[in-house]
Write an enzyme that holds these catalytic residues in place. Structure first.
Site, short mmCIF file in Angstrom:
data_model
loop_
_atom_site.label_atom_id
_atom_site.label_comp_id
_atom_site.label_asym_id
_atom_site.label_seq_id
_atom_site.Cartn_x
_atom_site.Cartn_y
_atom_site.Cartn_z
CD GLU A 80 3.32 20.61 42.36
OE1 GLU A 80 3.19 19.44 42.93
OE2 GLU A 80 2.47 21.63 42.87
CG HIS A 118 -7.59 20.73 42.24
ND1 HIS A 118 -7.56 19.70 42.72
CD2 HIS A 118 -6.27 21.51 42.44
CE1 HIS A 118 -6.28 19.39 43.33
NE2 HIS A 118 -5.72 20.26 43.32
NE ARG A 128 -4.80 25.65 45.07
CZ ARG A 128 -4.32 24.53 44.59
NH1 ARG A 128 -2.71 24.63 45.12
NH2 ARG A 128 -4.91 23.57 44.44
CG HIS A 184 -5.40 19.32 38.83
ND1 HIS A 184 -5.01 18.55 38.04
CD2 HIS A 184 -4.66 19.72 39.98
CE1 HIS A 184 -3.68 18.47 38.21
NE2 HIS A 184 -3.45 18.97 39.38
NE ARG A 231 -2.65 22.83 39.76
CZ ARG A 231 -2.71 22.59 40.99
NH1 ARG A 231 -3.72 23.06 41.51
NH2 ARG A 231 -1.64 21.68 41.30
#
Length: 526
Positions: free
Chosen positions: A112, A331, A366, A228, A274
């Site tokens: 990811e 998100h 995050r 997100h 992100r």
């Protein structure tokens, strides 16, 4: 009125992990505003980050976490969590084999954004949250009572001892209930529903953080909102999350003319952090250009991502064409109720775990799949602490229920108006002008002048708490005159590494009970 050893507000993975691991001689009550399975954790697709691969190491996971968090992280917190992550996964596997494996019995590991190694442990392809939650629900014992459709709205504080001793909740029919306990735990998640575009469950609107704030607990880092990059986007509306794992398997973000939009933007391209990807997509959308996730290189997409495939089919998107329309949406909240690793807040007897808490693990942004990790970690650590620490309960007296609001009737905006204005003014890209406009708009409702909350309905309380959280985010965003992680100021587009701005913005609400007066103290502390 109920008396309990432990009251847990919320029903996500952190809450259930805690409830499962608490000693069976404890009387535990879970209060949740909707049903047990209506939580962000249940919707989580990607998985859990842990350095369990042959070529991986917690030190790499630690470095990736700090890089994604733009070094605003609490380094000791990050170090402890990532070092214990592999053993946490192994313990969970021993309690129920929920994670996907290959034919050799090895965990299938996904990639990811902003990760340097394949380290995402997943379940059911893209149904990790659901499978994990179902596994925990099966492990709940009779000492855990579950109270669904109960809206917690005010913490009961023993002012003399600065200790939380209970919480008030309200049923849909308006009846108020008092729940006393030695330990009150807030596990209500973040505040995604404050924004027009969000991946969050419909119930996640910041209630727990607002309650803690009104009780005088310290709240930190509220300016850091993660958007997100890839929510399914149709006719001006977002329909649900498309996991970052899709890009990890080879999907590419493209514009209408086929341009690969992340080319030359970041070394990790489509797997950049992100905030970088979200801001890039946002700029294209602002110019009227649609952005798509090109999935043509992913073999057996329907098998690897069954939940996302179902989402597309439900909304009339043909995955065979290989292009999924996407837009960024709210998100995750990196801020929240300031706690230590165990979950202890600045008020004795009050704890916060999961997304509602701010441990400093995530910093300013995050790292993907660190959220379930943190929730599972905190749930276990708090259970161990409660199980081994005997705390004498404070004798509770019936708390008076007021039938006045302490001021004239409050004129509240529509929820959609709150969401629209937060997205427009305090969203992916902010500046001083839009932030001040939003703060002026929020202050007109004078929410902080309310003294008694009991006579408000559940729907009114939801709006009031949304306004409180919106004001915290806006004020904090104004104070941070730099761009860092999920917080981007177009008028201060660069990171400022001076000592002053590397500090944490903390907000605290204080109430002098005798004078019935309130004020907000905003402090900058290390």
């Amino acid at each position: 009125m109920t008396n309990n050893d432990v009251v847990i507000i919320g029903s996500g993975v952190a809450a259930l992990q805690l409830a499962v691991l608490l000693n069976k001689n404890l009387n535990v009550r879970i209060i949740t505003k909707s049903s047990l399975r209506t939580a962000n954790s249940y919707l989580a697709q990607g998985g859990i980050a842990a350095a369990v691969g042959k070529h991986d190491d917690p030190s790499k996971h630690y470095a990736d976490t700090l890089e994604a968090g733009r070094f605003h992280n609490d380094r000791e917190v990050a170090k402890q969590i990532v070092e214990e992550a592999p053993e946490l996964i192994r313990k969970m596997s021993r309690n129920g084999d929920v994670f996907d494996k290959n034919q050799k019995g090895e965990w299938l590991l996904g990639m990811e954004g902003a990760h340097s190694e394949k380290r995402i442990v997943h379940s059911g392809g893209d149904a990790t949250g659901m499978n994990l939650m179902e596994s925990l629900i099966l492990q709940l014992n009779d000492h855990v009572q579950i109270e669904e459709h109960s809206f917690a709205y005010e913490l009961i504080i023993n002012a003399e001892k600065n200790r939380c001793i209970g919480v008030k909740s309200k049923k849909p029919n308006g009846t108020t209930h008092l729940h006393y306990a030695t330990h009150i735990i807030i596990a209500t998640g973040g505040c995604g529903q404050l924004y027009k575009f969000t991946s969050n469950a419909s119930t996640v609107s910041g209630d727990g953080i607002a309650m803690a704030y009104l009780a005088g607990a310290e709240i930190a880092d509220m300016e850091f909102i993660q958007f997100h990059p890839t929510l399914l986007y149709l006719q001006g509306e977002t329909k649900g999350l498309i996991s970052e794992a899709v890009r990890g398997e080879g999907a590419i973000l493209v514009s209408e003319d086929g341009t690969q939009i992340m080319e030359g933007i970041h070394p990790y391209k489509d797997l950049a952090p992100r905030h970088v990807v979200s801001q890039t997509i946002y700029e294209y959308l602002k110019k009227g250009n649609q952005v798509f996730l090109d999935i043509t290189e992913i073999k057996n997409f329907g098998k690897r991502f069954p939940s996302i495939t179902s989402l597309c089919e439900e909304n009339g998107v043909d995955i065979a064409k290989g292009l999924l329309p996407v837009a960024p949406g709210c998100h995750f909240l990196m801020g929240g109720i300031k706690t230590d690793l165990i979950g202890r807040t600045s008020i004795d007897g009050l704890f916060a775990i999961g997304e509602a808490a701010c441990t400093g693990f995530h910093g300013a942004n995050r790292l993907a799949s660190n959220s379930l990790l943190e929730g599972l970690y905190q749930g276990r650590k708090l259970a161990e602490w409660i199980n081994s620490n005997k705390v004498e309960p404070i004798a509770s007296k019936p708390f008076p229920i007021s039938h006045s609001v302490g001021k004239n009737k409050v004129n509240l905006p529509d929820i959609q108006e709150i969401k629209d204005l937060m997205m427009e003014r305090v969203g992916i890209i902010r500046n001083e002008g839009t932030l001040k406009n939003q703060l002026n708009w929020l202050e007109q409702f004078k929410v902080m002048e309310i003294i008694e909350w009991d006579s408000f309905s559940v729907s009114e309380l939801t709006k009031l708490f949304m306004l409180i959280i919106a004001q915290q985010i806006t004020e904090s965003a104004l104070l941070r005159t730099e761009s860092r992680g999920g917080h981007f100021r177009s008028d201060y587009p660069f990171e400022d590494n001076s000592y002053w701005l590397r500090k944490t913005i903390i907000q605290k609400y204080k109430r002098e009970m005798e004078k019935k007066s309130e004020y907000i103290e905003t402090a900058l502390v290390t």
